[in-house]
Write an enzyme that holds these catalytic residues in place. Structure first.
Site, PDB file in Angstrom:
ATOM      1  N   ALA B  16       8.461 -56.117 -46.105  1.00 57.40           N
ATOM      2  CA  ALA B  16       8.068 -57.484 -45.780  1.00 57.40           C
ATOM      3  C   ALA B  16       6.861 -57.513 -44.846  1.00 57.40           C
ATOM      4  CB  ALA B  16       9.245 -58.234 -45.150  1.00 57.40           C
ATOM      5  N   SER B  37       5.271 -51.531 -35.076  1.00 51.61           N
ATOM      6  CA  SER B  37       6.493 -50.995 -35.675  1.00 51.61           C
ATOM      7  C   SER B  37       7.102 -49.920 -34.794  1.00 51.61           C
ATOM      8  CB  SER B  37       6.181 -50.414 -37.060  1.00 51.61           C
ATOM      9  OG  SER B  37       7.330 -49.810 -37.598  1.00 51.61           O
ATOM     10  N   VAL B  47      12.143 -47.662 -47.391  1.00 54.79           N
ATOM     11  CA  VAL B  47      11.936 -46.376 -48.074  1.00 54.79           C
ATOM     12  C   VAL B  47      13.184 -45.897 -48.818  1.00 54.79           C
ATOM     13  CG1 VAL B  47      12.652 -44.738 -46.243  1.00 54.79           C
ATOM     14  CG2 VAL B  47      10.673 -44.212 -47.678  1.00 54.79           C
ATOM     15  N   SER B  48      14.343 -46.314 -48.348  1.00 53.06           N
ATOM     16  CA  SER B  48      15.583 -45.768 -48.909  1.00 53.06           C
ATOM     17  C   SER B  48      16.067 -46.532 -50.133  1.00 53.06           C
ATOM     18  CB  SER B  48      16.679 -45.782 -47.846  1.00 53.06           C
ATOM     19  OG  SER B  48      17.019 -47.125 -47.578  1.00 53.06           O
ATOM     20  N   PHE B 117      20.924 -54.681 -63.971  1.00 53.62           N
ATOM     21  CA  PHE B 117      21.452 -54.637 -62.611  1.00 53.62           C
ATOM     22  C   PHE B 117      22.592 -55.643 -62.498  1.00 53.62           C
ATOM     23  CE2 PHE B 117      20.227 -53.014 -58.330  1.00 53.62           C
ATOM     24  CZ  PHE B 117      19.650 -51.823 -58.731  1.00 53.62           C
ATOM     25  N   GLN B 231      26.931 -57.903 -46.915  1.00 48.23           N
ATOM     26  CA  GLN B 231      27.171 -57.313 -48.231  1.00 48.23           C
ATOM     27  C   GLN B 231      27.709 -55.890 -48.136  1.00 48.23           C
ATOM     28  OE1 GLN B 231      23.901 -56.452 -51.377  1.00 48.23           O
ATOM     29  NE2 GLN B 231      25.234 -58.018 -52.239  1.00 48.23           N
ATOM     30  N   HIS B 233      28.249 -52.780 -50.357  1.00 51.49           N
ATOM     31  CA  HIS B 233      27.843 -52.204 -51.636  1.00 51.49           C
ATOM     32  C   HIS B 233      29.022 -51.383 -52.148  1.00 51.49           C
ATOM     33  CE1 HIS B 233      25.671 -50.015 -54.697  1.00 51.49           C
ATOM     34  NE2 HIS B 233      24.570 -50.683 -54.427  1.00 51.49           N
ATOM     35  N   LEU B 243      23.923 -44.235 -49.907  1.00 54.90           N
ATOM     36  CA  LEU B 243      24.059 -45.076 -51.090  1.00 54.90           C
ATOM     37  C   LEU B 243      23.880 -44.301 -52.387  1.00 54.90           C
ATOM     38  CD1 LEU B 243      24.198 -48.101 -52.139  1.00 54.90           C
ATOM     39  CD2 LEU B 243      21.736 -47.865 -52.445  1.00 54.90           C
ATOM     40  N   GLU B 246      23.136 -48.909 -57.495  1.00 51.82           N
ATOM     41  CA  GLU B 246      23.710 -49.677 -58.584  1.00 51.82           C
ATOM     42  C   GLU B 246      23.040 -49.329 -59.920  1.00 51.82           C
ATOM     43  OE1 GLU B 246      24.754 -53.735 -57.483  1.00 51.82           O
ATOM     44  OE2 GLU B 246      23.475 -54.414 -59.116  1.00 51.82           O
ATOM     45  N   ARG B 280      28.196 -57.497 -56.608  1.00 51.82           N
ATOM     46  CA  ARG B 280      28.690 -56.516 -55.638  1.00 51.82           C
ATOM     47  C   ARG B 280      29.935 -56.968 -54.892  1.00 51.82           C
ATOM     48  NH1 ARG B 280      22.806 -54.460 -53.370  1.00 51.82           N
ATOM     49  NH2 ARG B 280      22.316 -53.404 -55.330  1.00 51.82           N
ATOM     50  N   HIS B 348      25.964 -52.771 -46.364  1.00 50.17           N
ATOM     51  CA  HIS B 348      24.682 -52.491 -46.989  1.00 50.17           C
ATOM     52  C   HIS B 348      23.574 -53.442 -46.570  1.00 50.17           C
ATOM     53  CE1 HIS B 348      22.090 -50.961 -50.106  1.00 50.17           C
ATOM     54  NE2 HIS B 348      22.035 -52.106 -50.751  1.00 50.17           N
ATOM     55  N   ARG B 383      23.981 -61.515 -52.171  1.00 47.46           N
ATOM     56  CA  ARG B 383      22.698 -61.176 -52.778  1.00 47.46           C
ATOM     57  C   ARG B 383      22.912 -60.390 -54.062  1.00 47.46           C
ATOM     58  NH1 ARG B 383      19.135 -56.296 -52.517  1.00 47.46           N
ATOM     59  NH2 ARG B 383      20.798 -55.261 -51.380  1.00 47.46           N
ATOM     60  N   SER B 386      18.595 -55.887 -56.224  1.00 46.36           N
ATOM     61  CA  SER B 386      17.197 -55.878 -56.670  1.00 46.36           C
ATOM     62  C   SER B 386      16.457 -57.186 -56.413  1.00 46.36           C
ATOM     63  CB  SER B 386      17.031 -55.416 -58.130  1.00 46.36           C
ATOM     64  OG  SER B 386      17.410 -56.399 -59.057  1.00 46.36           O
ATOM     65  N   LEU B 389      14.132 -56.510 -52.504  1.00 45.53           N
ATOM     66  CA  LEU B 389      12.783 -55.933 -52.430  1.00 45.53           C
ATOM     67  C   LEU B 389      11.761 -56.971 -52.875  1.00 45.53           C
ATOM     68  CD1 LEU B 389      13.468 -52.343 -53.823  1.00 45.53           C
ATOM     69  CD2 LEU B 389      12.726 -52.921 -51.504  1.00 45.53           C
TER      70      LEU B 389
END
Ligand SMILES: Cc1cc2nc3c(=O)[nH]c(=O)nc-3n(C[C@H](O)[C@H](O)[C@H](O)COP(=O)(O)OP(=O)(O)OC[C@H]3O[C@@H](n4cnc5c(N)ncnc54)[C@H](O)[C@@H]3O)c2cc1C
Lengths: 250, 571
Positions: B16, B37, B47-48, B117, B231, B233, B243, B246, B280, B348, B383, B386, B389
Site C-alpha cells: 500500500a 519504514s 512479501v509473504s 480462489f 480472519q 486462515h 501459511l 489457499e 475462509r 491471518h 475478506r 486475493s 493485495l
C-alpha cells in the site's frame, strides 16, 4: 530433556560501537527443539536470556530476506537453516563483507546504492498506457528471466563473494543478477543502457567466476549464471553497436 | 531534534505504501514524499503473500460478479460504493504492475493466467506462481526507485502523530540505527503500516506486524472500525503458523480429516458445492468442528487436519506451488508430492483498521490510511482471499493522490510548535531505553496478551470468554510501565522497538476484544456460540472503537448498502 529438546552452545558476536573498540563474543546455552532453525535459537536468547542482543528478522518463512548471518563461517538465512545441521556448538556472526552496525546487524546502504545503479525497472522508449492492457509474454519468455527475479536481497551472496571481500565497490552478484533480469525481460527496452553500466569499472568483468554466490543462494537464483550471461550479452551488444550505427558509447 | 520537511509522509513501505508513494510522485514530480519504514521496504510483510491478487480478467467474468462475491464474502458488511470502485479499478492496477515488470504467470498464448480462489465465482486471481506478494512488492519497490521525489527513510520507527491546530502536521519517529528521535513535518500523513497479527500467538504474520499505525491513529482520537473481525486462515502449519496458501486449494487440493474423509464434501458446513473453495471463515469453523468432533490428528503442536495435494502430481506442484513445497519441506518436514500437509486455522488478517472513507481520509484532517492498517470497508466481516493485495494497489493509489491533494490545500506546518510538541514526547520515549527497574519482561507480557487473545477472540467466541479477555487486557495493561528494559545502547536498540510495538499491540487487542464483546451476533469471521445467527435488525452496522484512557468507547456507523441486499449467506 523431557520435551525433546537438547542443549547447544551458541557463540554470538557482540558489538556496540558506542562501547566496544572491536567485536567480542558472548556464549549462551540454549535448549533447542527438534525442528528449530538457527533463528529460533536467537529469538530464544533475545526473549529469555539476553534482551540486549540485536538481530533483524521478520517473516520467518525465508522470503523477507532480513535474517542473513554467518553461521559457523558460512552465510545462511537463519530462518531456513536447521539446527540439526550443526553439532553442539554454533557460532553466529554478522554477514561477512559488510560494515557492522551492531551485534548481528549489518549496514545495507551501500548495497541499496548498487541496487539502484543497475536501473532495476522496466525501461521503455514509450510508456505503455494502461488501456493497452498487459503485454503478451509467453511462458517461455517468462522462463528466460524468472529465476533471476527470485532474489530476496538477503545479501548472502555478498558475504560469500571473494571479489566483494577485496573490492567493496564491486557491484556484486545480486545487483548484477537483477540488472540482467530486466535485460532478459521481453517487456524491457533498456538493455543498452544497462549494458553500458555493466561494461564500466567494478561490474561484471570484475567477477572471478568463483561461483560462491550461487552456492550460498537460498533461493537458487544462480547469480553466477546471470553474471556469465550478462558478460556475453554486454560484449555482443557492444560489438553490435559498431555494426548498426557505429560506436555509441558515452 | 532534526526535522525533515516534506509535502507528504507515507509511513509504511509495503504494497500500500509503495503504491501510494508512486501515485503521488507520478502525479506531481515536484512533490517531496517521505517513505518512512521500520524495515527496508522489501522486507515488508506483503512479501509473504503467496496466492494471488484478484481482478476481473476473463470474458466469463464481470465487475458485477466480483462485486457480488466480495459483498457476499463480507457477510454484507462491506460498503458497496467502495466495492464498486474497487472492482472497476482492480484490472487497471494489476495491469500497471504488469507494465512495471511483475512476472505474472502466463497462459500459453501469453495472456496473464488466473486461478480459482475461495469465495470467487470464477478464475480471477492473478498470480506469479505462489510468490505473488514477493513479486508485487519487489516490482513496486524497484519501480519506486525511479522517482527522485520519493525520499526513503529506512529503519525509522514512527512513534507518534503530531497534531497541531486540529490537524496532523507530522510524525515523530525513532531512527533505529542511531537511536535519535526525528520529526517528519508535512501537511499530510498517510499510514500504510499493515496488520496486527502479532496480537495473537499463532499467526501467519511476521514479527513486524504489530498494528503500529492503528495504535498511532487510535491514540490521536481516530476510531478503529470493525476490529472484531479477525480472519483465521484455514491452512497454517501447526507450531510455526506459516501459511500454506489457499492457492493450494485453488489448484485442486483437498482437505481431509483423520479418517481421510473430505469433510467439506461429506458434511454440511454451508459451503455447498464450493467445498474446499468456500470462504475462509466457514472453512476455518469447519476444521475446528471436525477437531472438536474427534476427527483431527493429534500432533506435537495440537490437533490438525490434512491438506492433500498428492493427486495434483509433482509437475503441477512444482510449477504452480513451488513455494508451498519448499515451505512444507522446510518447516513441516513433509513433501506434499507424497504426503498430505498438516494444517490448522491460524490468525491471518485484520478486516478492521483505521476508519477511513473511500479516499483513505480519516476524520482527523491531514491523516490518511490505506492497506491492511486501514478499514475502508471493502472486506466487511470476512475478506475474500486475493482481494487484499489488490486493495493495497487500488486504495494505496487513491489515498496517495488524495493525501497529496490535501497537502496542497492545507498549506504549511507550524515547525516551532511541532518541535516543542516533539520535545515533550522525548522523555517518554527515551526513558524506556535501559529502564532496568521493572518487574516483567517484554516476552512474558507479550505471551500473556497473546494467550488471552487466543482464548477470547478465537474462531469461536462466547460472552464469558470475551469478558475475561477484556478484563485480562485491562489488568495487564499497567504492566507496560513495569517492563524491565536492559538494553541501554542507542544504536539499533531492538528492545525499545519491541516495547513500543507491544504497547501498540495492547491498543489493538483492546479494540478487538471490546468490539467483539459488543457484537451479539455471528457474522463473517465473528462467530459466537451464544449468538449463532446473523442479526441484521440490530447489527447491520460497522463498529467503532474510540480510545479513552479509562476504557474504550464504542459507537456504530451505518453500512453503505447498494445493489446487493443482505440475504442468507449460503454457498
Ligand atoms: C502469509 C500471508 C499471505 C498472504 N497472501 C495473500 C494473498 O495471496 N492475496 C492477498 O490478497 N492477500 C494476501 N495476504 C494479505 C496481504 O498480503 C496483506 O494484507 C498486505 O500485503 C498488507 O500490505 P500493507 O502494505 O498494508 O502492509 P505491509 O506489507 O505489512 O507493510 C507495512 C509497512 O509498514 C511499515 N511500518 C509498520 N509499522 C511502522 C512504524 N511504526 N514505523 C514505520 N514503519 C512502519 C513496515 O515497515 C512496512 O513497510 C497475505 C498475508 C499473509 C500474512
Amino acid at each position: 530433556m523431557a520435551d525433546g529438546s537438547k542443549t547447544k552452545t551458541f557463540i554470538v558476536t557482540r558489538f556496540d560501537p558506542d562501547r566496544h573498540e572491536a567485536p567480542t563474543t558472548e556464549t549462551y546455552e540454549v535448549p533447542v527443539r527438534e525442528r528449530w532453525k538457527v533463528l529460533d535459537a536467537l529469538n530464544y536468547i533475545k526473549d529469555e536470556l539476553d534482551p540486549t542482543l540485536s538481530h533483524r528478522w521478520s517473516c520467518r518463512m525465508a522470503v523477507c530476506g532480513s535474517c542473513g548471518m554467518n553461521v559457523n563461517g558460512e552465510p545462511k538465512l537463519t530462518c531456513k537453516t536447521s539446527l540439526a545441521e550443526y553439532g553442539d556448538t554454533v557460532r553466529v556472526e554478522p554477514l561477512a563483507n559488510f560494515p557492522v552496525v551492531r551485534d548481528l546487524v549489518v549496514e545495507l546502504d551501500g548495497f541499496m546504492d548498487k541496487f539502484r545503479a543497475v536501473k532495476p525497472w522496466i525501461i521503455k522508449a514509450k510508456e505503455r498506457a494502461v488501456e493497452e492492457g498487459p503485454h503478451r509474454q509467453s511462458p517461455e519468455e517468462l522462463e528466460v528471466f524468472r529465476q533471476f527475479s527470485m532474489c530476496i536481497n538477503c545479501m548472502l551472496c555478498y558475504a560469500a563473494c571473494p571479489v566483494v571481500a577485496n573490492e567493496p565497490e564491486f557491484l556484486g552478484p545480486a545487483a548484477i543478477a537483477l540488472g540482467h533480469r530486466y535485460n532478459e525481460d521481453s517487456r524491457d527496452e533498456g538493455a543498452r543502457e544497462r549494458n553500458r553500466i555493466f561494461r564500466g569499472e567494478g561490474t561484471i568483468f570484475s567477477c572471478s567466476y568463483a561461483n560462491e554466490c550461487s552456492e550460498v543462494c537460498p533461493k537458487h537464483v544462480d547469480p553466477a549464471a546471470a553474471i556469465n550471461q550478462a558478460k556475453f550479452r554486454a560484449v555482443l551488444d557492444w560489438a553490435a553497436s559498431f555494426v548498426t550505427s557505429g560506436p555509441r558509447e558515452e | 531534534m532534526e526535522i525533515f520537511r516534506h509535502d507528504l509522509v507515507v509511513v509504511g513501505g509495503g504494497g500500500a505504501g509503495l503504491r501510494a508513494a508512486i501515485a503521488a510522485a507520478e502525479s506531481d514530480p515536484a512533490a517531496r514524499i517521505a517513505l518512512v519504514s521500520k524495515v527496508y521496504p522489501m522486507r515488508s510483510h506483503t512479501v509473504s503473500a503467496e496466492g494471488g491478487a484478484a481482478a476481473v480478467a476473463r470474458p466469463d467474468d464481470s465487475f458485477e460478479q466480483h462485486a457480488y462475491d466480495t459483498v457476499k464474502g463480507s457477510d454484507f458488511l462491506a460498503d458497496q460504493d467502495v466495492v464498486e470502485y474497487f472492482v472497476h479499478e482492480a484490472p487497471g492496477e494489476l495491469t500497471r504492475l504488469e507494465h512495471w515488470g511483475c512476472p505474472w504467470s502466463r497462459n500459453e498464448d501469453g495472456t496473464v493466467a488466473t486461478r480459482a480462489f475461495g469465495g470467487m465465482a470464477t478464475k480471477r486471481t492473478w498470480f506469479a506462481a505462489d510468490k505473488v506478494g514477493f513479486h508485487m512488492l519487489h516490482t513496486l519497490f524497484q519501480h519506486s526507485l525511479r522517482f527522485e521525489g520519493i525520499v526513503r527513510y529506512d529503519e525509522y520507527f514512527a512513534v507518534k502523530l503530531l497534531v497541531e491546530e486540529g490537524r496532523v502536521q507530522g510524525v515523530l519517529a525513532l531512527d533505529v540505527r542511531t537511536g535519535e528521535l526525528v520529526v517528519f513535518a508535512a501537511p499530510s500523513t498517510l499510514l500504510c503500516t499493515g496488520g496486527a497479527g502479532k496480537a495473537f500467538p499463532f499467526t501467519t504474520n511476521g514479527n513486524i506486524k504489530t498494528g503500529d499505525g492503528m495504535a498511532l491513529a487510535y491514540r490521536a482520537g481516530v476510531p478503529l472500525k470493525d476490529m472484531e473481525f479477525v480472519q483465521y486462515h484455514p491452512t497454517g502449519l501447526p507450531g510455526t503458523g506459516i501459511l500454506i496458501t489457499e492457492a493450494a486449494r485453488g489448484e485442486g487440493g483437498y482437505l481431509r480429516n483423520a479418517d481421510g474423509e473430505r469433510f467439506l464434501v461429506t458434511r454440511d458446513y454451508g459451503v455447498g458445492t464450493k467445498a474446499e473453495l468456500g470462504p475462509r471463515d466457514m472453512i476455518s469453523r469447519a476444521i475446528i468442528l471436525e477437531i472438536e468432533a474427534g476427527r483431527g490428528v493429534q500432533g506435537e503442536d495440537g490437533e490438525y487436519v490434512l491438506l492433500d495435494l498428492t493427486h495434483l502430481g509433482e509437475e503441477k506442484i512444482n510449477t504452480r506451488l513451488p513455494f508451498v513445497r519448499e515451505l512444507a519441506l522446510t518447516y513441516a518436514g513433509v513433501d506434499p508430492v507424497r504426503e498430505p500437509i498438516p494444517i490448522r486455522p491460524v490468525v491471518h488478517y485484520m478486516m478492521g483498521g483505521i476508519d477511513v472513507n473511500i479516499d483513505g481520509a480519516t476524520d482527523l484532517p491531514g491523516l490518511y490510511a490505506a492497506g491492511e492498517a486501514a478499514c475502508v470497508s471493502l472486506n466487511g466481516a470476512n475478506r475474500l482471499g486475493s482481494n487484499s493485495l489488490t486493495e493495497c494497489m487500488v486504495f494505496g493509489a487513491r489515498s496517495g493522490l488524495a493525501a497529496l491533494r490535501f497537502a496542497r490545500e492545507a498549506g504549511g506546518v507550524d515547525e516551532a510548535r511541532l518541535r516543542a510538541r516533539a520535545e515533550e514526547s522525548r522523555e517518554g520515549v527515551e526513558s524506556r531505553r535501559g529502564r532496568k527497574a521493572g518487574t516483567v519482561r517484554i516476552s512474558e507480557l507479550r505471551r500473556r496478551l497473546n494467550a488471552t487473545m487466543e482464548k477470547g477472540c478465537g474462531v469461536y467466541r462466547d460472552e464469558e470468554r470475551m469478558q475475561e479477555t477484556v478484563a485480562t487486557i485491562a489488568e495487564l495493561r499497567p504492566l507496560l510501565s513495569e517492563i524491565a528494559l536492559e538494553d541501554d545502547s542507542r544504536v539499533f536498540n531492538t528492545e525499545v522497538v519491541a516495547a513500543l510495538e507491544l504497547e501498540n499491540l495492547f491498543d489493538v487487542a483492546e479494540a478487538v476484544a471490546g468490539a467483539a464483546l459488543a457484537r451479539k451476533e455471528s457474522r463473517g469471521a465473528h462467530a459466537r456460540r451464544d449468538y449463532p445467527n446473523r442479526d441484521d435488525q440490530n447489527y447491520l452496522h460497522h463498529s467503532l472503537v474510540y480510545h479513552d484512557p479509562s476504557r474504550p468507547r464504542l459507537a456504530t456507523k451505518p453500512v453503505a448498502l447498494g445493489r446487493f441486499q443482505p440475504e442468507e449467506r449460503k454457498y
